[in-house]
Design an enzyme around this catalytic site. Structure first.
Site, PDB file in Angstrom:
ATOM      1  N   ASP A  10     -24.872   0.635  22.707  1.00  0.00           N
ATOM      2  CA  ASP A  10     -24.911  -0.547  21.841  1.00  0.00           C
ATOM      3  C   ASP A  10     -25.132  -1.842  22.633  1.00  0.00           C
ATOM      4  OD1 ASP A  10     -24.651  -1.860  19.342  1.00  0.00           O
ATOM      5  OD2 ASP A  10     -22.531  -2.278  19.706  1.00  0.00           O
TER       6      ASP A  10
ATOM      7  N   HIS B 199     -28.361  -5.870  25.876  1.00  0.00           N
ATOM      8  CA  HIS B 199     -27.778  -7.192  26.100  1.00  0.00           C
ATOM      9  C   HIS B 199     -27.321  -7.417  27.560  1.00  0.00           C
ATOM     10  CE1 HIS B 199     -28.085  -7.290  21.889  1.00  0.00           C
ATOM     11  NE2 HIS B 199     -26.913  -6.793  21.578  1.00  0.00           N
TER      12      HIS B 199
HETATM   13  C1  BG6 Z   1     -24.983  -6.255  18.588  1.00  0.00           C
HETATM   14  C2  BG6 Z   1     -24.109  -5.023  18.629  1.00  0.00           C
HETATM   15  O1  BG6 Z   1     -26.251  -5.966  19.097  1.00  0.00           O
HETATM   16  O2  BG6 Z   1     -24.381  -7.295  19.353  1.00  0.00           O
HETATM   17  C3  BG6 Z   1     -22.727  -5.362  18.096  1.00  0.00           C
HETATM   18  O3  BG6 Z   1     -24.687  -3.994  17.844  1.00  0.00           O
HETATM   19  C4  BG6 Z   1     -22.142  -6.535  18.840  1.00  0.00           C
HETATM   20  O4  BG6 Z   1     -21.857  -4.234  18.186  1.00  0.00           O
HETATM   21  C5  BG6 Z   1     -23.116  -7.704  18.877  1.00  0.00           C
HETATM   22  O5  BG6 Z   1     -20.950  -6.919  18.172  1.00  0.00           O
HETATM   23  C6  BG6 Z   1     -22.607  -8.800  19.791  1.00  0.00           C
HETATM   24  O6  BG6 Z   1     -23.396  -9.942  19.628  1.00  0.00           O
HETATM   25  P1  BG6 Z   1     -22.792 -11.397  19.789  1.00  0.00           P
HETATM   26  O7  BG6 Z   1     -23.960 -12.308  19.682  1.00  0.00           O
HETATM   27  O8  BG6 Z   1     -21.791 -11.558  18.678  1.00  0.00           O
HETATM   28  O9  BG6 Z   1     -22.128 -11.438  21.119  1.00  0.00           O
END
Ligand code: BG6
Length: 507
Positions: free
Chosen positions: A240, A245
């Site tokens: 995920d 990220h």
């Molecule tokens: C998403 C994930 O891509 O990013 C989620 O699927 C996660 O599980 C989210 O909560 C986090 O994003 P941000 O911008 O809230 O840090």
């Protein structure tokens, strides 16, 4: 340099009645409209499985906007009043041809031939949708007009599936038409990493293994899995968050200087950094990675159901809600510098940060002074969210007659200097999609390099069949995560305590 308005375009959103469209895409387009970057020549054509017509979609979006936590600002805005006139809807099953025939008819009557297809749908539809769009001639660019496809994550579930999806897509459209999203790249602080590095001699000059001891990249969340049990049980924290990220953050820290700030120059350097990630051996895959799953408890006074008791999660699930890894980027610059990554749900604080810890200075010259122990190393903390900013931790002499030191921090917080307003993070991504700038989107080779680096961990876990270690909600994760870094004589940066607050003694 002020950004120029986008060219005329029809934004075709597959999944128009879904969560992403209402929470992020439409508010971002309203913000772009308000700031004059998107004009009245942008049209939205929503496509969804729900029956209904143009008025239904507008009414739907209208009511979602009124639920936003912004005091009705988006709904009442002039931008929305103008945009709502340019929204239309086609209902139907997008695995069938009929929808594409209707889209073609609508686009044929649009004022410009430009179209961006946004796939805000479950990932199993990505390949089929691109194929259908291509079969119906909708991706063919002509007469100076563009046809682009924006694809949300997750892009694949492992190396083989990511490769297969890339091959399937690229057999129909060119890489220059594909915009693979990673919403972290829409965050201002993430975009600032390159500027901080390459616009500042004093940072870039120290940015290598002569001066840096190790790097920590953390994305800690307080939210639990909630209603996403089905998706999350099949996915887990590693898939995920890590190859997408966290690796985007890692790539920006680790990449070499690009030849320019153009999309290809930057994406090439990022892909090179990701493809230099060491592919762990089966042994390393077991010793350099740890996993956890949260138990029942509470975070910020809200009760948390244990992950394995969450709706749509198997009671004997082996899926992790926390993962920590040790990785190496095998380049001349980073040889021997470990990158520790961690991410998890239901943790003690929401904190996405990059902490670069520098090597310690030689202590010998301080031996005769009042400083009894070694000096703390300098650190640079890039606070991605919340409380976006950048801090540098230094040692200075404490006032007095004897030589002693205290740690201090030089802090920059975006909120102190700029009014960054209430942006969704999707503004820059959509703007770039419309103007055709792929800098903030992932290229096929970068995605595959990321999956290649996490694949050994997925394989090791599948083979061992071990259950992730339990951790209490509102903690820093499982004990095995501390062991992972402590073994190397290091420790994790404390969560939720920005240097800024630390200096003021506030948690
Ligand atoms: C998403 C994930 O891509 O990013 C989620 O699927 C996660 O599980 C989210 O909560 C986090 O994003 P941000 O911008 O809230 O840090």
């Amino acid at each position: 340099m002020a950004a120029a308005p986008t060219p005329p375009v029809t934004l075709v959103i597959f999944g128009a009645t879904g969560d992403l469209t209402r929470r992020l895409l439409v508010p971002a387009i309203i913000n772009l409209t308000q700031s004059g970057l998107v004009g009245d020549d942008l049209h939205i054509l929503g496509v969804g499985i729900e029956p209904g017509d143009d008025a239904m979609l507008v009414a739907r979006l209208d009511s979602f906007l009124s639920e936003l936590d912004d005091g009705g600002a988006h709904r009442k805005s002039e931008g929305w009043q103008r945009l709502r006139e340019r929204i239309s809807y086609i209902a139907g099953d997008f695995t069938k041809d009929d929808i594409f025939i209707q889209i073609k008819t609508r686009l044929a009557t649009a004022s410009s031939g430009n179209a961006a297809f946004y796939l805000a749908v479950p990932p199993q539809f990505f390949g089929t949708l691109v194929e259908k769009l291509a079969e119906h001639g909708l991706t063919t660019e002509g007469d100076g007009s563009f046809r682009r496809i924006a694809i949300e994550k997750p892009f694949g579930t492992d190396l083989a599936s990511a490769r297969a999806l890339n091959a399937r897509i690229l057999s129909r459209v060119a890489e220059s038409q594909v915009y693979r999203l990673d919403h972290f790249l829409g965050k201002e602080t993430v975009q600032n990493i390159l500027t901080a590095r390459f616009a500042n001699m004093m940072i870039e000059a120290l940015w290598n293994n002569n001066y840096i001891d190790h790097v920590q990249i953390t994305a800690a969340e307080v939210v639990d899995v909630g209603s996403r049990g089905k998706f999350y049980d099949a996915t887990g924290a590693l898939r995920d968050m890590v190859p997408n990220h966290l690796f985007q953050l890692l790539a920006m820290i680790a990449m070499e200087a690009p030849n320019g700030f153009g999309a290809e120059a930057i994406r090439t350097e990022k892909s090179k950094a990701l493809s230099a990630l060491r592919i762990s051996t089966p042994d390393e895959a077991t010793t350099h990675a740890v996993r956890g799953a949260y138990t029942a408890g509470a975070v910020d006074g809200n009760s948390v159901t244990a992950f394995r008791e969450t709706k749509d999660v198997s009671p004997d699930s082996k899926t992790e809600t926390f993962v920590a890894l040790k990785l190496y980027v095998d380049t001349w610059r980073w040889a021997g510098v470990p990158f520790y990554l961690r991410t998890g749900k239901a943790m003690t604080a929401r904190d996405t940060e990059i902490v670069v810890t520098f090597r310690q200075v030689p202590f010998a010259q301080f031996r005769e002074t009042g400083i009894k122990r070694s000096l703390p190393p300098n650190k640079m903390v890039i606070q991605v969210q919340p409380d976006e900013g950048l801090s540098i931790e230094l040692s200075i002499k404490s006032p007095g007659l004897s030589v002693d030191t205290v740690p201090v921090s030089l802090d920059f917080r975006y909120a102190d200097k700029f009014d960054i307003g209430k942006m969704t993070g999707y503004e820059s991504l959509l703007y770039d999609l419309f103007i055709g700038d792929q800098t903030l989107f992932q290229r096929a080779d970068g995605i595959e390099a990321g999956w290649a680096a996490v694949q050994p961990f997925l394989d090791a876990w599948a083979k061992s069949g071990e259950v992730p270690e339990p951790y209490a909600p509102a903690s820093m994760g499982p004990a095995c995560a501390d062991d992972l870094i402590r073994r190397d004589g290091r420790q994790w940066h404390e969560l939720g305590v920005s240097i800024h607050n630390q200096a003021k003694g506030i948690k």
